[in-house]
Write a protein that holds these residues in place. Structure first.
Motif, PDB file in Angstrom:
ATOM      1  N   ARG A  54      -1.084   7.295  -9.043  1.00 38.34           N
ATOM      2  CA  ARG A  54      -1.612   5.992  -9.450  1.00 38.34           C
ATOM      3  C   ARG A  54      -1.276   4.953  -8.387  1.00 38.34           C
ATOM      4  O   ARG A  54      -0.111   4.772  -8.037  1.00 38.34           O
ATOM      5  N   PRO A  55      -2.277   4.251  -7.847  1.00 37.19           N
ATOM      6  CA  PRO A  55      -2.010   3.252  -6.809  1.00 37.19           C
ATOM      7  C   PRO A  55      -1.275   2.032  -7.371  1.00 37.19           C
ATOM      8  O   PRO A  55      -1.640   1.512  -8.426  1.00 37.19           O
ATOM      9  N   GLU A  56      -0.260   1.603  -6.670  1.00 35.74           N
ATOM     10  CA  GLU A  56       0.532   0.454  -7.112  1.00 35.74           C
ATOM     11  C   GLU A  56       0.502  -0.689  -6.114  1.00 35.74           C
ATOM     12  O   GLU A  56       1.048  -1.756  -6.365  1.00 35.74           O
ATOM     13  N   LYS A  57      -0.159  -0.464  -4.974  1.00 33.64           N
ATOM     14  CA  LYS A  57      -0.268  -1.503  -3.936  1.00 33.64           C
ATOM     15  C   LYS A  57      -1.717  -1.529  -3.447  1.00 33.64           C
ATOM     16  O   LYS A  57      -2.044  -1.040  -2.377  1.00 33.64           O
ATOM     17  N   ILE A  58      -2.562  -2.137  -4.264  1.00 35.12           N
ATOM     18  CA  ILE A  58      -3.994  -2.187  -3.971  1.00 35.12           C
ATOM     19  C   ILE A  58      -4.318  -3.442  -3.174  1.00 35.12           C
ATOM     20  O   ILE A  58      -3.868  -4.545  -3.525  1.00 35.12           O
ATOM     21  N   VAL A  59      -5.102  -3.285  -2.132  1.00 38.23           N
ATOM     22  CA  VAL A  59      -5.619  -4.414  -1.363  1.00 38.23           C
ATOM     23  C   VAL A  59      -7.124  -4.484  -1.607  1.00 38.23           C
ATOM     24  O   VAL A  59      -7.833  -3.493  -1.417  1.00 38.23           O
ATOM     25  N   SER A  60      -7.619  -5.639  -2.019  1.00 39.40           N
ATOM     26  CA  SER A  60      -9.053  -5.835  -2.232  1.00 39.40           C
ATOM     27  C   SER A  60      -9.613  -6.763  -1.167  1.00 39.40           C
ATOM     28  O   SER A  60      -9.112  -7.879  -0.984  1.00 39.40           O
ATOM     29  N   LEU A  61     -10.660  -6.297  -0.494  1.00 37.80           N
ATOM     30  CA  LEU A  61     -11.350  -7.107   0.507  1.00 37.80           C
ATOM     31  C   LEU A  61     -12.719  -7.535   0.002  1.00 37.80           C
ATOM     32  O   LEU A  61     -13.621  -7.835   0.779  1.00 37.80           O
ATOM     33  N   SER A  62     -12.884  -7.567  -1.305  1.00 37.57           N
ATOM     34  CA  SER A  62     -14.150  -7.955  -1.931  1.00 37.57           C
ATOM     35  C   SER A  62     -13.857  -8.824  -3.139  1.00 37.57           C
ATOM     36  O   SER A  62     -13.102  -8.414  -4.033  1.00 37.57           O
ATOM     37  N   ALA A  63     -14.444 -10.002  -3.177  1.00 38.57           N
ATOM     38  CA  ALA A  63     -14.217 -10.901  -4.311  1.00 38.57           C
ATOM     39  C   ALA A  63     -14.714 -10.280  -5.614  1.00 38.57           C
ATOM     40  O   ALA A  63     -14.097 -10.451  -6.674  1.00 38.57           O
ATOM     41  N   THR A  64     -15.834  -9.564  -5.549  1.00 36.52           N
ATOM     42  CA  THR A  64     -16.345  -8.910  -6.753  1.00 36.52           C
ATOM     43  C   THR A  64     -15.395  -7.814  -7.209  1.00 36.52           C
ATOM     44  O   THR A  64     -15.091  -7.692  -8.401  1.00 36.52           O
ATOM     45  N   ALA A  65     -14.909  -7.006  -6.274  1.00 39.63           N
ATOM     46  CA  ALA A  65     -13.973  -5.944  -6.623  1.00 39.63           C
ATOM     47  C   ALA A  65     -12.693  -6.521  -7.217  1.00 39.63           C
ATOM     48  O   ALA A  65     -12.122  -5.960  -8.169  1.00 39.63           O
ATOM     49  N   THR A  66     -12.244  -7.644  -6.672  1.00 42.06           N
ATOM     50  CA  THR A  66     -11.054  -8.293  -7.225  1.00 42.06           C
ATOM     51  C   THR A  66     -11.275  -8.664  -8.683  1.00 42.06           C
ATOM     52  O   THR A  66     -10.416  -8.423  -9.542  1.00 42.06           O
ATOM     53  N   GLU A  67     -12.442  -9.240  -8.984  1.00 36.75           N
ATOM     54  CA  GLU A  67     -12.745  -9.599 -10.367  1.00 36.75           C
ATOM     55  C   GLU A  67     -12.772  -8.355 -11.256  1.00 36.75           C
ATOM     56  O   GLU A  67     -12.275  -8.367 -12.390  1.00 36.75           O
ATOM     57  N   MET A  68     -13.354  -7.281 -10.756  1.00 34.35           N
ATOM     58  CA  MET A  68     -13.409  -6.042 -11.527  1.00 34.35           C
ATOM     59  C   MET A  68     -12.006  -5.501 -11.794  1.00 34.35           C
ATOM     60  O   MET A  68     -11.685  -5.091 -12.921  1.00 34.35           O
TER      61      MET A  68
END
Length: 311
Positions: A54-68
């Motif tokens: 299970r990932p515990e250090k996620i980096v999001s480079l997408s505003a939509t993905a962040t919202e999801m």
């Protein structure tokens, strides 16, 4: 963020409605994780990506993905987001760029999963070389694309149950809103403005499909009937004035300071039905440019704004 407009337009606006605009004011409830770490079964595989843990250090480079991610309860697992991820307010915003991503800067965050929408600067290849798992969420073409991405993020983050709940709630809410659309003898017409240069989106785009759900007719469809502009043609003022749309929707309010007042002041636009009947609708740039759970809010805004349109 859907499909990008032509480069000359994108360069002139920097951040358009198809890009990621300023911070939205409207909120969407964020559920608690539906799956506890112990309940989620790993390894999991989505497409060609397999996560052993299970990932515990996620980096999001997408505003939509962040919202999801936050909508499905994976917020506590997100340790860094790009500079355009402004919703929810407590997302760990950084100076990372989704438009000009830098593999070294991303790697410095020590992520165990990177989520992005666009493979710019060959970022996927670079991160893969660094043994950093990457999940890509391209701009949605249909609502089913949105549902699939939310579902897959739920699987990858160990929040499958919460993701399923979000998708079902979206479907239920959209069904309810569509049922409220009045039956009309003739569909009201509209122009959706991406920027003051008058780029727009046809019914064949994601945003266009949302307007179709609201029972509206797009004046831009004929301008890209052959699809050569990918669903994003630029209209002339003359074409728009001649079409005389019943509604004008602005998704360039925050990025480009457009408003009902600036539209009215444009040469020849004062005679438009949309202007004369006060039917120029100022949208939230962010909500109008992303394909996450808040697409329900966008549909609600459109349906509410057009509910009283004459049949």
């Amino acid at each position: 963020m859907f499909r990008r407009t032509p480069r000359v337009f994108a360069a002139s606006l920097a951040v358009t409605a198809l890009a990621l605009g300023a911070c939205a004011e409207k909120t969407t409830d964020t559920p608690t994780p539906g799956d506890s770490p112990s309940a989620a079964t790993f390894p999991v595989t989505v497409g060609s990506l397999t996560l052993e843990q299970r990932p515990e250090k996620i980096v999001s480079l997408s505003a939509t993905a962040t919202e999801m991610l936050f909508a499905i309860g994976a917020g506590p697992q997100v340790t860094a987001v790009d500079d355009q991820s402004n919703f929810p307010a407590d997302a760990p915003k950084t100076d990372l760029s989704g438009y000009q991503p830098n593999a070294e800067a991303v790697a410095a965050k020590d992520p165990d999963l990177v989520v992005l929408s666009d493979d710019r600067n060959k970022i996927v290849e670079q991160l893969t070389t660094l043994k950093i798992p990457v999940y890509q969420t391209p701009a949605a073409q249909t609502l089913d694309d949105s549902y699939r991405q939310i579902t897959e993020l739920g699987t990858l983050t160990g929040n499958a149950d919460a993701a399923a709940d979000v998708v079902q709630r979206m479907k239920d809410d959209i069904t309810k809103i569509v049922a409220e659309v009045p039956q009309r003898a003739q569909a009201p017409t509209y122009f959706h403005e991406l920027g003051p240069e008058l780029y727009t989106a046809t019914s064949k785009t994601f945003i266009g499909s949302i307007y179709s759900l609201a029972g509206l007719e797009n004046i831009a469809d004929a301008a890209d009937a052959d699809g050569k502009n990918g669903g994003y043609p630029q209209l002339s003022q003359e074409v728009i004035v001649d079409a005389d749309p019943d509604f004008v929707f602005l998704s360039d309010v925050k990025c480009c300071q457009q408003s009902a007042a600036t539209v009215k002041a444009r040469s020849g636009w004062g005679s438009l039905t949309a202007v004369r009947q006060d039917q120029v609708v100022e949208l939230d740039d962010d909500i109008a440019s992303r394909w996450g759970p808040r697409v329900v809010d966008l549909l609600r805004t459109i349906v509410d704004a057009t509910a009283k349109a004459a049949e």
